[in-house]
Write a protein that holds these residues in place. Sequence first.
Motif, PDB file in Angstrom:
ATOM      1  N   ASP A  69       0.857  -1.176   0.000  1.00  0.00           N
ATOM      2  CA  ASP A  69       0.000   0.000   0.000  1.00  0.00           C
ATOM      3  C   ASP A  69       0.902   1.238   0.000  1.00  0.00           C
ATOM      4  O   ASP A  69       1.442   1.628   1.028  1.00  0.00           O
ATOM      5  CB  ASP A  69      -0.909  -0.002   1.227  1.00  0.00           C
ATOM      6  CG  ASP A  69      -1.843   1.197   1.264  1.00  0.00           C
ATOM      7  OD1 ASP A  69      -1.758   2.045   0.354  1.00  0.00           O
ATOM      8  OD2 ASP A  69      -2.649   1.285   2.203  1.00  0.00           O
ATOM      9  N   VAL A  70       1.060   1.837  -1.173  1.00  0.00           N
ATOM     10  CA  VAL A  70       1.983   2.963  -1.337  1.00  0.00           C
ATOM     11  C   VAL A  70       1.526   4.182  -0.539  1.00  0.00           C
ATOM     12  O   VAL A  70       2.336   5.038  -0.178  1.00  0.00           O
ATOM     13  CB  VAL A  70       2.125   3.307  -2.842  1.00  0.00           C
ATOM     14  CG1 VAL A  70       3.078   4.478  -3.049  1.00  0.00           C
ATOM     15  CG2 VAL A  70       2.620   2.092  -3.617  1.00  0.00           C
ATOM     16  N   THR A  71       0.227   4.262  -0.219  1.00  0.00           N
ATOM     17  CA  THR A  71      -0.290   5.429   0.495  1.00  0.00           C
ATOM     18  C   THR A  71      -0.205   5.288   2.011  1.00  0.00           C
ATOM     19  O   THR A  71      -0.529   6.226   2.738  1.00  0.00           O
ATOM     20  CB  THR A  71      -1.775   5.677   0.135  1.00  0.00           C
ATOM     21  OG1 THR A  71      -2.593   4.665   0.763  1.00  0.00           O
ATOM     22  CG2 THR A  71      -1.996   5.634  -1.364  1.00  0.00           C
ATOM     23  N   ARG A  72       0.227   4.145   2.494  1.00  0.00           N
ATOM     24  CA  ARG A  72       0.111   3.815   3.919  1.00  0.00           C
ATOM     25  C   ARG A  72       0.843   4.794   4.841  1.00  0.00           C
ATOM     26  O   ARG A  72       0.371   5.106   5.929  1.00  0.00           O
ATOM     27  CB  ARG A  72       0.630   2.392   4.150  1.00  0.00           C
ATOM     28  CG  ARG A  72       0.455   1.893   5.583  1.00  0.00           C
ATOM     29  CD  ARG A  72       0.836   0.414   5.677  1.00  0.00           C
ATOM     30  NE  ARG A  72       0.847  -0.062   7.050  1.00  0.00           N
ATOM     31  CZ  ARG A  72      -0.226  -0.411   7.741  1.00  0.00           C
ATOM     32  NH1 ARG A  72      -1.419  -0.327   7.187  1.00  0.00           N
ATOM     33  NH2 ARG A  72      -0.123  -0.849   8.981  1.00  0.00           N
ATOM     34  N   LEU A 191       1.420   5.931 -10.514  1.00  0.00           N
ATOM     35  CA  LEU A 191       0.641   6.338  -9.355  1.00  0.00           C
ATOM     36  C   LEU A 191       1.444   7.386  -8.583  1.00  0.00           C
ATOM     37  O   LEU A 191       2.552   7.120  -8.130  1.00  0.00           O
ATOM     38  CB  LEU A 191       0.348   5.136  -8.454  1.00  0.00           C
ATOM     39  CG  LEU A 191      -0.533   5.415  -7.233  1.00  0.00           C
ATOM     40  CD1 LEU A 191      -1.972   5.669  -7.676  1.00  0.00           C
ATOM     41  CD2 LEU A 191      -0.485   4.244  -6.254  1.00  0.00           C
ATOM     42  N   PHE A 192       0.875   8.583  -8.452  1.00  0.00           N
ATOM     43  CA  PHE A 192       1.520   9.678  -7.722  1.00  0.00           C
ATOM     44  C   PHE A 192       0.867   9.802  -6.344  1.00  0.00           C
ATOM     45  O   PHE A 192      -0.358   9.800  -6.233  1.00  0.00           O
ATOM     46  CB  PHE A 192       1.331  11.012  -8.451  1.00  0.00           C
ATOM     47  CG  PHE A 192       2.069  11.126  -9.750  1.00  0.00           C
ATOM     48  CD1 PHE A 192       3.235  11.875  -9.832  1.00  0.00           C
ATOM     49  CD2 PHE A 192       1.608  10.499 -10.896  1.00  0.00           C
ATOM     50  CE1 PHE A 192       3.931  11.986 -11.032  1.00  0.00           C
ATOM     51  CE2 PHE A 192       2.290  10.601 -12.100  1.00  0.00           C
ATOM     52  CZ  PHE A 192       3.452  11.346 -12.164  1.00  0.00           C
ATOM     53  N   VAL A 193       1.684   9.940  -5.310  1.00  0.00           N
ATOM     54  CA  VAL A 193       1.164  10.174  -3.958  1.00  0.00           C
ATOM     55  C   VAL A 193       2.060  11.214  -3.275  1.00  0.00           C
ATOM     56  O   VAL A 193       3.281  11.095  -3.318  1.00  0.00           O
ATOM     57  CB  VAL A 193       1.156   8.882  -3.099  1.00  0.00           C
ATOM     58  CG1 VAL A 193       0.381   9.131  -1.801  1.00  0.00           C
ATOM     59  CG2 VAL A 193       0.567   7.703  -3.852  1.00  0.00           C
ATOM     60  N   LYS A 254      -6.453   7.633   7.922  1.00  0.00           N
ATOM     61  CA  LYS A 254      -5.634   7.161   6.808  1.00  0.00           C
ATOM     62  C   LYS A 254      -6.517   6.877   5.603  1.00  0.00           C
ATOM     63  O   LYS A 254      -7.624   6.385   5.728  1.00  0.00           O
ATOM     64  CB  LYS A 254      -4.875   5.891   7.194  1.00  0.00           C
ATOM     65  CG  LYS A 254      -3.787   6.174   8.204  1.00  0.00           C
ATOM     66  CD  LYS A 254      -2.710   5.130   8.144  1.00  0.00           C
ATOM     67  CE  LYS A 254      -1.563   5.579   9.027  1.00  0.00           C
ATOM     68  NZ  LYS A 254      -0.515   4.642   9.172  1.00  0.00           N
ATOM     69  N   PHE A 255      -5.997   7.199   4.448  1.00  0.00           N
ATOM     70  CA  PHE A 255      -6.763   6.966   3.234  1.00  0.00           C
ATOM     71  C   PHE A 255      -5.956   6.054   2.321  1.00  0.00           C
ATOM     72  O   PHE A 255      -4.772   6.233   2.153  1.00  0.00           O
ATOM     73  CB  PHE A 255      -7.051   8.299   2.532  1.00  0.00           C
ATOM     74  CG  PHE A 255      -7.944   9.176   3.337  1.00  0.00           C
ATOM     75  CD1 PHE A 255      -9.303   9.181   3.151  1.00  0.00           C
ATOM     76  CD2 PHE A 255      -7.409   9.984   4.322  1.00  0.00           C
ATOM     77  CE1 PHE A 255     -10.116   9.982   3.915  1.00  0.00           C
ATOM     78  CE2 PHE A 255      -8.213  10.790   5.089  1.00  0.00           C
ATOM     79  CZ  PHE A 255      -9.570  10.799   4.876  1.00  0.00           C
ATOM     80  N   TYR A 256      -6.613   5.092   1.722  1.00  0.00           N
ATOM     81  CA  TYR A 256      -5.895   4.060   1.000  1.00  0.00           C
ATOM     82  C   TYR A 256      -6.134   4.135  -0.505  1.00  0.00           C
ATOM     83  O   TYR A 256      -5.532   4.921  -1.192  1.00  0.00           O
ATOM     84  CB  TYR A 256      -6.265   2.694   1.558  1.00  0.00           C
ATOM     85  CG  TYR A 256      -5.804   2.546   2.984  1.00  0.00           C
ATOM     86  CD1 TYR A 256      -4.507   2.146   3.281  1.00  0.00           C
ATOM     87  CD2 TYR A 256      -6.641   2.853   4.049  1.00  0.00           C
ATOM     88  CE1 TYR A 256      -4.069   2.034   4.577  1.00  0.00           C
ATOM     89  CE2 TYR A 256      -6.204   2.747   5.358  1.00  0.00           C
ATOM     90  CZ  TYR A 256      -4.909   2.334   5.615  1.00  0.00           C
ATOM     91  OH  TYR A 256      -4.470   2.229   6.900  1.00  0.00           O
TER      92      TYR A 256
END
Length: 357
Positions: A69-72, A191-193, A254-256
């Motif tokens: 999960d890259v957004t974690r 995917l950009f975060v 947190k948003f995934y």
Amino acid sequence: GILQHPDGTVLKQLQPPPRGPREQEFYNKVYDSNCCDSILLELREYLPKYFGVWSPPTAPNDTYLKLEDVTRKFNKPCIMDVKIGQKSYDPYASAEKIQQQVSKYPLMEEIGFLVLGMRVYHVSSDSYETQNQHYGRSLTKETVKDGISKFFHNGYCLRKDAIAASIQKIEKILEWFEGQKQLNFYASSLLFVYEGSCQATTVRLSDVTLAEKRGVPKGLLSGGDILEYNNNIHVINSTENGKIEASVSKGLSKFYALHKKAYSKRHHSQLSLKVENLEQDNVWKSSTCITQEHLNGNVIPQLEKVFCHMPAEIKESTSVEVRMIDFAHVFPSNAKDEGYIYGLKNLITVLQNILDN
């Protein structure tokens, strides 16, 4: 959509053949424990980590790819999915499939990328703005720059630090593509975060030359201190002599996945100044930070001066992820992937124009 596993990874359901098995085969090849191909080993740096496949006990025939999960690590992740390449159909596509894909976005060949969706955290309203694939397909050559800049605007200012860091990440991926001739990617995305919360921590820099190198605006701070964007930080204190302090503060929300349909909202009070006494060892107190009289009861304009107009040299301090995703149409090749390279170069050009203008 993407599901979340209780262990913190995400689950992507395997697509019907041949796409699903092809994507699984790609991950298995890149993450093979016996892999000694330097090209594939370097490629791992630009992908989500792969943890094999997973099936729920109640439905053993349903197969999912288990991925990082890259957004974690982000508190308020801003997420954008951009399809890269001049063609969104693979070499084995039927004439009907080709026509279908071209009609979805006729400018793909000329622009080299397509925004599939974005979710941007707005500090002012403590809420997310979302755009779907129809937004991306509405962008023209003339509007694509403004369309992408929307992803880097938090409601108060343009996050130039996140743009600069994103360019740096894309350039590394471009270097990999320029040096390999064994794989071609179609209908694959980046995917950009980046961290959307407008929060800061004060970091002690004893070396004055380092502070000068990183372009610290004169008059904002002294004594070698610099305010930097960082994850999970909260501006919380107005001391009796009028100085602002910053402290690390972990947010619970947190948003995934990009495609989740429900988003929780929190009160705007997160950005309000709270009078608290800080004694943590890891908090540095700024000697002459922003004074209370300059704030006039509103911290946002001052935060904007500090964070939103810092030069691009500070990009290494900004937490940004750019990862390659979606590999249902990856094929062996003996030539450079010119379509993907074209898309990366054009995307870099657009981002650089946003940064410069």
